[in-house]
Scaffold this motif. Structure first.
Motif, PDB file in Angstrom:
ATOM      1  N   ALA A  18      70.163 108.181   6.148  1.00 12.51           N
ATOM      2  CA  ALA A  18      68.966 108.110   5.310  1.00 12.51           C
ATOM      3  C   ALA A  18      67.894 109.077   5.811  1.00 12.51           C
ATOM      4  N   ALA A  19      67.749 109.193   7.129  1.00 10.46           N
ATOM      5  CA  ALA A  19      66.756 110.106   7.692  1.00 10.46           C
ATOM      6  C   ALA A  19      67.104 111.557   7.374  1.00 10.46           C
ATOM      7  N   ALA A  20      68.387 111.893   7.431  1.00 14.25           N
ATOM      8  CA  ALA A  20      68.799 113.261   7.093  1.00 14.25           C
ATOM      9  C   ALA A  20      68.462 113.581   5.645  1.00 14.25           C
ATOM     10  N   ASN A  21      68.651 112.625   4.759  1.00 16.23           N
ATOM     11  CA  ASN A  21      68.295 112.836   3.352  1.00 16.23           C
ATOM     12  C   ASN A  21      66.791 113.044   3.198  1.00 16.23           C
ATOM     13  N   ALA A  22      66.017 112.224   3.898  1.00 18.95           N
ATOM     14  CA  ALA A  22      64.564 112.321   3.789  1.00 18.95           C
ATOM     15  C   ALA A  22      64.033 113.622   4.388  1.00 18.95           C
TER      16      ALA A  22
END
Length: 470
Positions: free
Chosen positions: A167-171
């Protein structure tokens, strides 16, 4: 190309002489998927895997295979990250460590290698970072230096952390949406038997990692691949985790496991529509002798008639033949230079004044421009010139033009060798200089005889041919 490579490597034999694969992302590639390796760092991994190695050694061997097998195919075509997991001695207290562990586990996990630097402004991905993964593993000792107990396997906590990392990589990369979104996959290497967060109980239902894997698969389409390095009981738990994560069952054999991961990459390639990409066109520069001897014949003793001079042969035969004649190295001579190369033209002559000049810079579809730039008829304008083959003296009218089709626009400068004469050498063209071109092209004279009409018609046909080729 990648699709072909993928199919060739799955289940194939590693080429012995090929170098490591490293695909740089660009217009003609695909966005590499994110692979997160979640490595079981419980002391259960210190148990024997077989007569020659421990489970931990088998796990390290598996990671090495991911990085190095098939000349580094996986590490070159995906973004790799490495996460180790154990247990959290106190889930209510952030920053807890495990007594005796010097490997860096905090709150039950350690991200040894990330996909990118979270603190960097652009958060650019680390491409082909398999060596970073291997270097990290080399520096990590077996769990608690080989002790039989002391670190549990809170697998559910590792999957929850993995979910947050994805999720952090997407954000952190908001531009990667829609067709540009990166595929993601979790790789769990484990002996299979999991514990509660604080390593006080084995296989408690509340700490089952399978529901986390199922949520990642159902809600986010992130599969969980599982390599089992455990006994029968552990393999059963590993199978349940793989089934919940959408990959069917855990695998124990390294070749089959590697093939499964490569097929994941292959599936991505099969579903992509790549842009129409071709190799960069080679560049060919025609360097043309612009000395006055190019207007003479009979051993450079007298000026030549139309069609006889080396200059005539150059623009009417040499350039044309070079452009349109098939080239044997390409398609058995089916394709001419104008179809596969970007061309330019330059002239050279004497140094009083210096005559080197770029008549046409590199650009697509400029082969006709080179012929136009050295065409004597368009440089023959009264009163300096009445007949381009009438003999010296002739004062050529140089011109400059902008060719706008196709883009980019290209400046074209004309050039014909100087056509002076000395009284002692009447009939022989002398003078290596050139007439300096005016700021704008001088108007070309109208065709005055049948020869000129034919030449003008030929030039018109050349223009039509150019449009047909394009």
């Amino acid at each position: 190309m990648l699709a072909g490579v993928g199919l060739a490597l799955v289940g194939g034999v590693e080429p012995s002489l090929a170098g490591p694969v490293c695909v740089e992302e660009g217009q003609c590639t695909f966005n590499k998927p994110l692979f997160l390796i979640a490595l079981d760092y419980s002391t259960e991994m210190n148990a024997a895997f077989d007569g020659d190695s421990t489970r931990w050694e088998r796990a390290v061997e598996a990671v090495t295979a991911i990085v190095e097998a098939d000349n580094g195919y996986l590490q070159g075509n995906v973004m790799l990250a490495l996460l180790r997991f154990g247990h959290d001695p106190d889930v209510d207290q952030p920053g807890t460590t495990i007594a005796g562990d010097a490997s860096g586990l905090v709150d039950g996990q350690k991200l040894d290698v990330s996909w990118y630097d979270e603190l960097a402004p652009n958060k650019d991905y680390f491409h082909c970072n398999g060596q970073a993964v291997m270097s990290a593993l080399t520096a990590i000792p077996p769990p608690l230096d080989g002790a039989p107990t002391g670190i549990g396997a809170w697998t559910a906590g590792a999957l929850t952390r993995a979910k947050s990392l994805f999720a952090a990589a997407n954000a952190d990369h908001p531009q990667e949406v829609g067709p540009d979104a990166r595929e993601q996959a979790l790789i769990v290497i484990t002996q299979g038997v999991w514990t509660d967060p604080e390593n006080t109980q084995m296989l408690p239902p509340a700490a089952d990692p399978a529901p986390v894997a199922q949520d990642m698969w159902n809600d986010l389409a992130i599969p969980t691949y599982v390599l089992s390095v455990g006994d029968a009981a552990g393999t059963a738990q590993a199978n349940a985790l793989a089934a919940a994560g959408g990959t069917g069952q855990a695998l124990a054999e390294l070749q089959a496991f590697g093939d499964a991961l490569k097929m994941f990459v292959q599936k991505i390639l099969n579903e992509l529509e790549f842009p129409d990409c071709r190799p960069a066109y080679p560049r060919i520069m025609f360097l043309i002798d612009g000395s006055s001897s190019m207007l003479n014949v009979m051993g450079d003793s007298v000026h030549g008639a139309m069609g006889e001079t080396p200059w005539d042969l150059l623009w009417d035969g040499g350039i044309t033949e070079a452009m349109y004649k098939g080239t044997p190295p390409l398609g058995d001579g089916m394709y001419s230079i104008e179809r596969w190369a970007i061309v330019g033209g330059a002239v050279f002559g004497g140094d009083a004044p210096a005559e080197q000049k770029l008549i046409v810079d590199y650009a697509p579809c400029r082969h006709h421009s080179i012929r136009d730039a050295i065409y004597p008829v368009t440089a023959c304008v009264a009163p300096g010139c009445d007949d381009p083959w009438g003999g010296p003296p002739i004062s050529w009218s140089s011109w400059t033009d902008e060719v706008m089709y196709p883009e980019p626009a290209t400046t074209v400068q004309s050039h014909v060798p100087r056509c002076d004469v000395r009284s002692a050498e009447a009939g022989r063209v002398r003078g290596l200089g050139r007439v300096r071109p005016p700021r704008a092209r001088a108007g070309a004279r109208q065709p005055r005889d049948l020869q000129d009409q034919l030449l003008a018609a030929e030039r018109g046909a050349d223009v039509r041919r150019r449009h047909q080729v394009l």
